[in-house]
Design a protein around this motif. Structure first.
Motif, PDB file in Angstrom:
ATOM      1  N   ILE A  98      -1.734 -27.654 -19.391  1.00 21.34           N
ATOM      2  CA  ILE A  98      -2.019 -26.121 -19.305  1.00 21.34           C
ATOM      3  C   ILE A  98      -2.271 -25.828 -18.049  1.00 21.34           C
ATOM      4  O   ILE A  98      -2.431 -26.813 -16.676  1.00 21.34           O
ATOM      5  N   VAL A 100      -6.457 -29.295 -27.812  1.00 25.04           N
ATOM      6  CA  VAL A 100      -6.782 -29.905 -26.680  1.00 25.04           C
ATOM      7  C   VAL A 100      -5.309 -31.002 -25.734  1.00 25.04           C
ATOM      8  O   VAL A 100      -5.105 -30.721 -24.705  1.00 25.04           O
ATOM      9  N   MET A 139      -4.481 -27.717 -23.737  1.00 22.49           N
ATOM     10  CA  MET A 139      -5.577 -27.984 -22.462  1.00 22.49           C
ATOM     11  C   MET A 139      -5.151 -29.104 -21.400  1.00 22.49           C
ATOM     12  O   MET A 139      -5.417 -28.614 -20.287  1.00 22.49           O
ATOM     13  N   MET A 140      -4.771 -30.183 -21.634  1.00 22.84           N
ATOM     14  CA  MET A 140      -4.336 -31.377 -21.021  1.00 22.84           C
ATOM     15  C   MET A 140      -2.826 -30.628 -20.210  1.00 22.84           C
ATOM     16  O   MET A 140      -2.676 -31.577 -18.880  1.00 22.84           O
TER      17      MET A 140
END
Lengths: 302, 634
Positions: A275, A269, A272-273
């Motif tokens: 990338i 997670v 993902m924040m």
């Protein structure tokens, strides 16, 4: 004072459950397409929630391109068994017998025969009138305008210029015989929502999503997993060990890995924040031609 | 903060759905592009594709053309216009946002309406150089029509007017004076330059005179929690769960109101009452649930409930009606045809519906009301709708979920129109096409004597007692007895029965279903004429078909139609009319309801009578008429 507010995830969940129940109520023979990926895992959980404490009143169908990662097939078997899902596995027998594959025929032919055609075959065979898919509008430009109830004619074709208006949460479920609807209950979810929900709900996912030392080959900038003997030997010889994980899981070897240290759901997670590349950069099929996803969708691909 | 607590915090974010309206000239794409870009929702590869495309097919010269990012489909890109609603996603540390991006051209009203239907907030863009234009007004009207409570007027391109406060103030003033005629509870104006970044994410250094919030800050903090209706419980049953014999769960996405364990509820339309036994979810039982949650409840009592029913609190009910007025938006290329029997979908309810009358069309540019006969694509106006079964609704302005519906074409299955219910219509005002024509004819005579005068003269309300039942069930015996008693008591009543009507008025009609329908339609109109003139009609007709009885009730007026069912046993009827049934058995006569044709047993009859008590049955009706103040009124 009681709290009557819903979080983003709570609202997305409520919307998806409503959509799933609506299809079960209005269609005679729905099916949930199951790709074994993270989005499918979330969608299957939402279906379990929608009919709890009852059993989900429709089966899962996996369109097996016969080029899935081995770990995905293992996961599919154990997951569906544990949860008591009815599972249909369908593949294009003719294509398989002809030996159609990405290494020999290229990604376009492979996708067309083993995915698009196989899907249409499967839908026709069981006469499904509604099929759930795990597509999200944030994935790709042509998806941004697709409806949640996406109408398909009797040849399973999508006409982007002739879509039914979709207002409020009232879905038009009328189809003539032979026509069908593709339904996307997680349309409004982003990639990050998916990961956060997986974390929140503790949803099992294929281990390939977690970072691990794996043998990979760099093919045109894509890191392709080299643990499969279907890969030509001269290519496999160039493999090197890298800490990688998969952000999306499509067909082997059409999906590239990314270098990552994220070996827990929290780390994923977090990654993902921050990338900086979009999800589909690791999907090789998209680079075929501009608007390629739109083209595939018109032809009946998801 | 460690990663776990950070993520826990992050997933508590709420969701704001917003709509952006404006054209390319207003800088809408630039605004959205910047929101996505500055909130890091644009990835490197998308940005490089965008740069490449901008040079190749862009319409923004050397600058990055954000519109290319937003226009998904090939056809649109080639034409350089957005032809549909596109949804964009971004989130900040405080909120997640879904943007419904809709084009501004007039012919795309339907897209704007679509985008607005799910939005909590609308950003309406204006170009500071041109100010409020027709399009701005059109957008604002549509947004208010769809019930969006928060509007932001984004006065963009302030850099091109030297960041002038005067220009901004004038535009806001213009706008304020326009919106007073619309219902907009929360309005904010923000001066902006999306291109230069003033007041989008960062506060503007060029406009020190502006002390309000920038766009993003406003979007992050605007309070939307109280927009939902938590007062009126509306629980439209979506799906019935019966995993085993014991468990019967009723699944729904709560439309409005709070449902709690122990609540006393009533089920529509059966009017059965019970209590909420439990609220069941995958994550365990809950004490209460609220909108827009999807949940499942069980009840204390075993009641027959199916999809389309609605569970509400006993003391707070929606309208239950078949006729209502609505604002309708025509979404189909095929123009409206008043003879079409549409499918209507309203909450989880499916029925058939027809458009009875077009009251007026709204010119979306001037807001003028125009008289028209039908609507074409993208036209909006007020209509009267009749459905085949009652819907459970609230006015759209009170409840967005139970006030909205869609009309589906029965042949193409397109979503032809979408509507927002204004309110029910009393049957007195019912402009059914048939009754309309009659109204005009009758109007000449009626204008001279008022209804009240008639009531005063006869001491009665002109209403219809309609007795149904199969051959030999004792309809006529009851009708004749009733007429005699009414006469003896001083009432003014007229008796109509099958044989007398067929002797003259309907003599060319036979017993085929079509002619039967016409036969009863004429009788209904006779009753209507009599009732309009203050006379009580006592009718005795087999009228076997539920839908035709309803039509009869509609013509006469539902509130003056009283249905009595002669519920005799088959044996009784055959004995009572032996000769007739003998012929039927020999095949000499046919088309006999309850014999070779179906007879729909009425469920909405005021009384169900046994024919062997004809004397007292007439008395019961007299008592009923007295209690209802039909006769005598005083």
């Amino acid at each position: 004072m009681k709290d009557y507010s819903l979080t983003n995830l709570g609202e997305l969940e409520a919307e998806a459950i409503h959509i799933i129940r609506e299809v079960a109520a209005e269609f005679e023979n729905p099916v949930m397409l199951y790709s074994i990926g993270k989005d499918s895992s979330v969608m299957a959980r939402l279906a379990e929630k929608a009919f709890y404490p009852g059993k989900v009143p429709f089966p899962l169908m996996h369109i097996d391109s016969k080029w899935k990662f081995k770990e995905m097939i293992d996961f599919r078997e154990s997951y569906t068994k544990e949860k008591g899902w009815d599972l249909i596995v369908h593949y294009n027998k003719e294509g398989f017998e002809k030996g159609i594959g990405p290494f020999t025929h290229g990604s376009k032919v492979h996708t067309d025969v083993m995915k698009t055609q196989a899907l249409l075959e499967g839908l026709n065979k069981y006469k499904f009138d509604a099929a759930f898919g795990g597509a999200r509008r944030d994935e790709e430009k042509s998806r941004a305008k697709e409806r949640i109830f996406s109408f398909r004619d009797k040849f399973h074709q999508w006409d982007p210029k002739n879509q039914r208006p979709e207002l409020w949460n009232i879905y038009n479920a009328k189809v003539h015989k032979g026509e069908s609807i593709r339904v996307f209950p997680i349309s409004n979810w982003t990639e990050l929502d998916i990961w956060q929900y997986i974390r929140l709900e503790n949803i099992p996912i294929v281990p390939l999503y977690y970072a691990k030392m794996r043998p990979v080959v760099n093919v045109d900038g894509n890191l392709i997993l080299a643990d499969d003997d279907r890969m030509p030997e001269e290519v496999r010889a160039k493999a090197e060990m890298k800490m990688v994980r998969f952000r999306t899981l499509g067909c082997y070897p059409l999906t590239g890995a990314i270098e990552s240290e994220a070996d827990t759901i929290e780390k994923i997670v977090e990654e993902m924040m921050t990338i900086t590349k979009s999800e589909r950069t690791t999907r090789v099929i998209d680079f075929d031609q501009e608007g390629s996803m739109e083209q595939k969708k018109r032809e009946g691909y998801f | 903060m460690d990663i776990k607590s950070f993520l826990d915090q992050d997933q508590k974010k709420d969701l704001l759905r917003l709509l952006t309206a404006g054209s390319v000239d207003d800088g809408k794409s630039t605004l959205i592009g910047r929101l996505l870009f500055d909130s890091k929702k644009l990835y490197e590869d998308q940005l490089s594709t965008l740069e490449r495309d901008s040079k190749r097919v862009g319409h923004a010269g050397e600058e990055i053309d954000y519109a290319l990012l937003l226009d998904g489909l090939k056809a649109e890109r080639e034409q350089g216009i957005t032809i549909d609603v596109a949804y964009r996603y971004f989130s900040t540390a405080k909120r997640k946002f879904i943007i419904a991006d809709t084009p501004g051209h007039e012919q795309y009203t339907r897209n704007m309406v679509t985008g607005a239907s799910t939005a909590n907030l609308a950003i309406i863009l204006v170009n500071a150089q041109t100010g409020i234009i027709t399009q701005t007004k059109r957008h604002t009207f549509l947004v208010s029509l769809l019930g969006i409570k928060h509007i932001v007027l984004a006065v963009n391109k302030m850099d091109l007017v030297d960041y002038s406060q005067e220009v901004f103030d004038n535009i806001c003033e213009d706008y304020m004076s326009f919106v007073t005629q619309l219902d907009i509870p929360d309005l904010t104006c923000i001066p902006m330059s999306a291109l230069k970044g003033d007041n989008v994410v960062e506060p503007s250094v060029n406009m020190p005179w502006y002390h309000g919030q920038g766009m993003l800050e406003f979007l992050e903090t605007v309070h939307i929690g109280s927009d939902r209706n938590f007062r009126d419980l509306r629980y439209p049953v979506q799906y019935v769960l019966r995993p085993d014999r014991e468990f019967r769960g009723f699944a729904s996405r709560i439309a409005s109101g709070i449902i709690k364990k122990g609540d006393e509820i009533i089920v529509l339309p059966s009017m059965k009452t019970s209590k909420v036994k439990s609220i069941v979810t995958y994550d365990g039982e809950k004490d209460y649930a609220f909108p827009p949650q999807s949940t499942t409840i069980t009840l204390e009592d075993e009641i027959d409930i199916s999809r389309g029913d609605m569970i509400v609190h006993t003391d707070n009910r929606p309208r239950i009606e078949r006729h209502f007025e609505a604002m309708l938006v025509w979404m189909d290329e095929t123009p409206m045809d008043l003879s079409t029997h549409f499918f209507i979908k309203h909450t989880t309810n499916n029925a058939k519906a027809r458009i009875d009358k077009v009251q007026y069309k709204v010119d979306v540019n001037t807001l003028q009301k125009l008289e028209v006969g039908h609507f074409e694509l993208n036209e909006i106006g007020r209509v009267v709708i009749t459905t085949t079964k009652p819907l459970f609704f609230d006015p759209y302005t009170k409840n967005r979920q139970t006030g909205a519906f869609i009309l589906i074409d029965p042949v193409t299955h397109n979503t032809s129109a979408v509507g927002m219910i204004i309110d029910q219509l009393s049957s007195k005002d019912l402009p059914s096409r048939i009754t309309n024509m009659d109204k005009e004819k009758i109007a000449r005579g009626e204008a001279l004597i008022s209804r009240d005068e008639r009531v005063a003269k006869y001491n009665q309300e002109g209403e219809t007692i309609w007795i149904t039942g199969i051959h030999g069930s004792g309809k006529n015996e009851l009708a004749f007895t009733l007429e005699k008693k009414l006469f003896d008591n001083g009432a003014t009543a007229v008796l109509l029965d099958g044989s007398s009507v067929r002797l003259g008025l309907n003599r060319e009609l036979d017993y085929s279903p079509t002619d039967q329908a016409e036969h009863l339609r004429r009788v209904a109109h006779v009753c209507r004429l009599l009732n309009d003139q203050g006379i009580i009609a006592v009718c005795s007709f087999i009228s076997p078909d539920e839908s035709i009885r309803r039509q009869v009730a509609e013509i006469i007026g539902k509130d003056r139609f009283h249905l009595i069912h002669m519920d005799a046993s088959t044996e009784y009827c055959h004995k009572n009319n032996a000769e007739f049934y003998e012929k039927a058995k020999n095949g000499e006569i046919e088309n006999i309801p309850g014999f070779d044709l179906p007879y729909d047993v009425p469920e909405d009859a005021v009384f169900k009578f046994n024919p062997e008590e004809n004397g007292s049955n007439a008395e019961i009706i007299l008592e009923y008429l007295a209690k209802k103040k039909i006769y005598p009124v005083k």
